[in-house]
Design a protein around this motif. Structure first.
Motif, PDB file in Angstrom:
ATOM      1  N   VAL A   1      -9.082  -0.479  -7.297  1.00  0.00           N
ATOM      2  CA  VAL A   1      -8.903  -1.717  -6.551  1.00  0.00           C
ATOM      3  C   VAL A   1      -9.795  -2.777  -7.171  1.00  0.00           C
ATOM      4  O   VAL A   1     -10.988  -2.573  -7.349  1.00  0.00           O
ATOM      5  CB  VAL A   1      -9.246  -1.535  -5.063  1.00  0.00           C
TER       6      VAL A   1
ATOM      7  N   ALA B   1     -10.911  -6.384  -6.305  1.00  0.00           N
ATOM      8  CA  ALA B   1     -10.832  -7.349  -5.215  1.00  0.00           C
ATOM      9  C   ALA B   1     -11.719  -8.535  -5.508  1.00  0.00           C
ATOM     10  O   ALA B   1     -12.788  -8.402  -6.104  1.00  0.00           O
ATOM     11  CB  ALA B   1     -11.255  -6.694  -3.907  1.00  0.00           C
TER      12      ALA B   1
ATOM     13  N   PRO C   1     -11.917  -3.651  -0.935  1.00  0.00           N
ATOM     14  CA  PRO C   1     -11.340  -2.307  -0.995  1.00  0.00           C
ATOM     15  C   PRO C   1     -11.545  -1.514   0.294  1.00  0.00           C
ATOM     16  O   PRO C   1     -10.598  -0.927   0.826  1.00  0.00           O
ATOM     17  CB  PRO C   1     -12.067  -1.643  -2.163  1.00  0.00           C
TER      18      PRO C   1
ATOM     19  N   SER D   1       0.821  -1.207   0.000  1.00  0.00           N
ATOM     20  CA  SER D   1       0.000   0.000   0.000  1.00  0.00           C
ATOM     21  C   SER D   1       0.855   1.257   0.000  1.00  0.00           C
ATOM     22  O   SER D   1       0.510   2.248  -0.639  1.00  0.00           O
ATOM     23  CB  SER D   1      -0.900   0.015   1.236  1.00  0.00           C
TER      24      SER D   1
ATOM     25  N   TYR E   1      -4.682  -1.990  -8.086  1.00  0.00           N
ATOM     26  CA  TYR E   1      -4.416  -2.804  -6.900  1.00  0.00           C
ATOM     27  C   TYR E   1      -5.329  -4.018  -6.947  1.00  0.00           C
ATOM     28  O   TYR E   1      -6.545  -3.880  -6.872  1.00  0.00           O
ATOM     29  CB  TYR E   1      -4.693  -1.965  -5.652  1.00  0.00           C
ATOM     30  N   THR E   2      -4.735  -5.183  -7.121  1.00  0.00           N
ATOM     31  CA  THR E   2      -5.532  -6.407  -7.155  1.00  0.00           C
ATOM     32  C   THR E   2      -5.407  -7.093  -5.808  1.00  0.00           C
ATOM     33  O   THR E   2      -4.314  -7.450  -5.389  1.00  0.00           O
ATOM     34  CB  THR E   2      -5.032  -7.339  -8.269  1.00  0.00           C
ATOM     35  N   ALA E   3      -6.523  -7.227  -5.123  1.00  0.00           N
ATOM     36  CA  ALA E   3      -6.499  -7.783  -3.767  1.00  0.00           C
ATOM     37  C   ALA E   3      -7.248  -9.101  -3.747  1.00  0.00           C
ATOM     38  O   ALA E   3      -8.362  -9.195  -4.236  1.00  0.00           O
ATOM     39  CB  ALA E   3      -7.128  -6.802  -2.793  1.00  0.00           C
TER      40      ALA E   3
END
Lengths: 587, 124
Positions: free
Chosen positions: A343, A345, A318, A296, A311-313
């Motif tokens: 994001v 996710a 998110p 992060s 941002y791949t979670a």
């Protein structure tokens, strides 16, 4: 315009003219598209996406290449078909109104048909010919022509008529896609590959451990080089998406630009400047070592520079990431609101590995980020085996590298497992590898960070203590005591002890100083007293010398007077005869 | 009415303009009442198959339906849109519009038994 394109394609290096399908990724693996003016067979089992493939070929042709198309539907009527492809954003009604697409539904009900002798399929030819001529079609789809085998029983007639149909299509100069059901041991159930031999594409829909994946493979392509591998593909909101393979090599441009990690002291450890732009970074660590925080922080740094970040979670949603990162002073939510951060996710198990990778490809193609964070990649092994994961990731990394995207991966490793093997075996693909360690000692866990490798830059070999504060990540020097690194309270205790030792040392010095002073003074005193004694002795000695000299003088004078008086010889100095008298006189 | 089939396939379609559906329906009902056969034979040009189909069908109709059939021969080349509307793929195709149920027969009508079954003149 279409002719111009066709002319251009005719002189392509591949030899035969190509017709760009418009399906993302397909044109790369076929070296430019489907064979122009020839039929292509698309075979696959039920539900593998044949109809969508064929429809996208027409829609893209109509919208992007100025080539109107005819869709001959044997299985669905025009209305159902329009509804089915509307989810991909294809507006068939609009295309039909603009005379760019024509759907002809051919219905054959065996029960309604009585065969009474010799016939041919001229009716179909006429319909198709009329449809092609009415909109000037350049592309034709027959979906699925095998339905004819179910509707008509005279196979001999059918086969000769199909052969004639494909010849006729070639004669018309249209690029055709013919879909067919996959057979048990043959490519298609009714052996259509015998007639359509120019290009054969197989689609496949496999389920492995409850996760389904679609794959495409070019089985043959007469007169053209083509990729022979299986390529996973995705049916998304914008149609079919194959893994682009243009970046399969290692010949991408490299950048010498450096970008900050977001942690000043980590920048210092990495030769003072941070990561290379376009490099791939891996951070590994056991649970709770702060991988997401490092990720992060990097994302935050990218957004601060005004760069877009994807941002791949795979573990958190998110909102949860935003909340958690706010606790260390990073406001990712604000960047998301500004549109700099996106994001994506999702639980890894919602889709197959290929689907995840493809989604990342698609998102990165659409969002065009400069920085991509994938947190964590290790979860992908849940939906694929290591070999697959490595192969897919190397493609993904190649894709990022060739686009100059800096990719940041985190990977969860299990305590006690060799990091080299647990890092999904992808460490060799990484340019920079940070390791976060959870160091347990004397009843507490502390976090440590060090750089395992960082290609192309001088980097620190030291372990730093890694602290999460409410103002972000802080790295501290780690004291080493008798060959062991000290962290957390051990470091604090060590610092206390050192301070105490310092203080004690200062006291000792003072004491020694005072003692020495006393010694010095004693020496002075003693020297004084010796001096005094010596002076007394010297005085004494001088006194003695003086009196003795006086007495001897007096005695000599006396002896002289007596001699003269006795007329004796003059006295010899020190004469033996007189000595006893002298000594006698002295005592 | 017999003479209606005498002109060959060269006749231009059904020769009728698109009629109002209600009108069509009423006509159909009246024909149904008469027990009439309404037949359309779609052919694709003057091929041997077309010629045989016309000859065979004429013969069958004369033998079994003399005086109560209405046959039109249509060349699909001249009416390609009809091919779509009538779901024609094979040629020749005979469509029995009436009596209901509607049936499709394809081929050169050389198998008289199958033609009779298809036209519901003979049951299996």
């Amino acid at each position: 315009m279409a002719d111009k394109k066709a002319g251009k394609a005719r002189f392509s290096r591949a030899g035969i003219p190509k017709c760009p399908s418009g399906i993302r990724g397909l044109d790369e693996i076929t070296g430019g598209g489907l064979p122009r003016g020839r039929p292509t067979l698309v075979a696959g089992s039920a539900g593998c996406g044949k109809t969508l493939f064929a429809m996208e070929f027409l829609v893209r042709g109509a919208l992007e290449h100025g080539e109107p198309g005819v869709f001959v539907a044997f299985e669905e009527n025009a209305r159902d078909l329009a509804q089915n492809v509307a989810s991909l954003g294809f507006d068939l009604a609009d295309l039909a109104a603009r005379k760019k697409l024509l759907v002809d539904y051919v219905s054959i009900e065996r029960t309604e048909i009585q065969e009474t002798g010799e016939y041919d399929l001229e009716g179909l030819f006429i319909r198709l010919g009329h449809a092609i001529d009415s909109i000037g079609a350049k592309r034709v789809v027959l979906d699925t022509i095998e339905s004819l085998f179910a509707g008509l029983s005279n196979e001999a007639i059918l086969r000769s008529e199909l052969r004639r149909l494909f010849r006729w299509l070639k004669g018309k100069g249209v690029t055709a896609v013919i879909t067919a059901e996959r057979g048990e041991s043959t490519i298609t159930r009714h052996g259509l590959e015998e007639y359509v031999a120019d290009c054969v594409i197989m689609l496949d829909h496999r389920v492995t451990e409850q996760v389904s994946t679609r794959r495409a493979r070019v089985v043959k392509y007469r007169g053209s080089r083509h990729e022979t591998n299986e390529f996973p593909f995705l049916i998304g909101d914008h149609g079919i998406f194959l893994v682009p393979v243009t970046s399969m090599g290692l010949d991408y441009e490299v950048s010498t630009t450096r970008i900050s990690t977001g942690i000043p002291r980590l920048d210092t450890m990495l030769g003072g400047k941070g990561y290379y732009r376009g490099s791939s970074i891996l951070v590994t660590g056991t649970p709770g070592t702060g991988k997401t925080s490092v990720a992060s922080t990097f994302a935050d740094a990218a957004c601060r520079r005004g760069e877009r970040c994807l941002y791949t979670a795979f573990e958190e949603g998110p909102e949860q990431i935003f909340r958690n990162m706010r606790s260390i002073g990073i406001d990712l939510g604000a960047w998301a609101a500004k549109g700099l951060l996106r994001v994506h996710a999702g639980r890894p198990t919602v889709a197959g590995l290929e689907t995840h990778i493809l989604t990342m490809h698609r998102l990165s193609d659409e969002f065009k980020p400069k920085v991509v964070v994938i947190d964590p990649i290790s979860n992908l092994t849940e939906v694929g085996n290591q070999v697959d994961v490595k192969a897919m990731l190397s493609r993904l990394i190649d894709h990022f590298k060739s686009n100059g995207v800096t990719a940041f991966f985190s990977s969860l490793v299990t305590r006690g497992v060799n990091e080299e093997t647990s890092g999904v075996g992808i460490s060799s693909l990484m340019d920079t590898w940070l390791q976060l360690e959870d160091l347990e000692k004397s009843g507490e866990h502390n976090r440590g960070l060090f750089i395992l490798k960082s290609r192309g830059m001088a980097h620190s070999n030291q372990i730093r203590e890694f602290l999460l504060t409410d103002r972000g990540i802080d790295l501290l020097d780690v004291p080493v005591s008798s060959g062991e690194v000290l962290m957390g309270s051990a470091r604090v205790a060590m610092e206390r002890r050192e301070m105490e030792e310092d203080r004690q040392g200062r006291v000792e010095i003072d004491r020694k100083k005072r003692l020495f002073e006393l010694k010095r003074r004693e020496k002075v005193a003693r020297v004084d007293s010796i001096e005094t004694g010596f002076l007394a002795e010297a005085e004494d000695f001088k006194e003695y010398l003086r009196t003795e000299t006086n007495r001897q003088e007096a005695a000599r004078k006396t002896r002289g007077a007596l001699g003269r008086a006795r007329k004796a010889d003059p006295v010899r100095a020190g004469g033996n005869a007189k000595k006893p008298a002298v000594s006698r006189g002295r005592r | 009415m017999v003479e209606k089939h005498t002109p060959s396939f060269i006749r231009k379609g059904s020769g009728k303009k698109k009629a109002d559906t209600t009108e069509q329906f009423e006509k159909a009902v009246s024909r149904l009442a008469e027990g009439k056969y309404v037949l359309r034979l779609y052919v694709a040009g003057m091929t041997p198959n077309s010629a045989r189909a016309i000859a065979n069908l004429k013969k069958i109709c004369e033998e079994h339906l003399a005086g109560r059939y209405d046959l039109n021969v249509i060349d699909v080349y001249r009416k390609p849109t009809l091919a779509k509307g009538e779901q024609i793929i094979a040629a020749p195709t005979l469509i029995k519009k009436l009596p209901l149920p509607m049936r499709k027969l394809i081929g050169d009508m050389s198998d008289e038994g199958k033609v009779l079954i298809g036209l519901d003149i003979r049951t299996r």
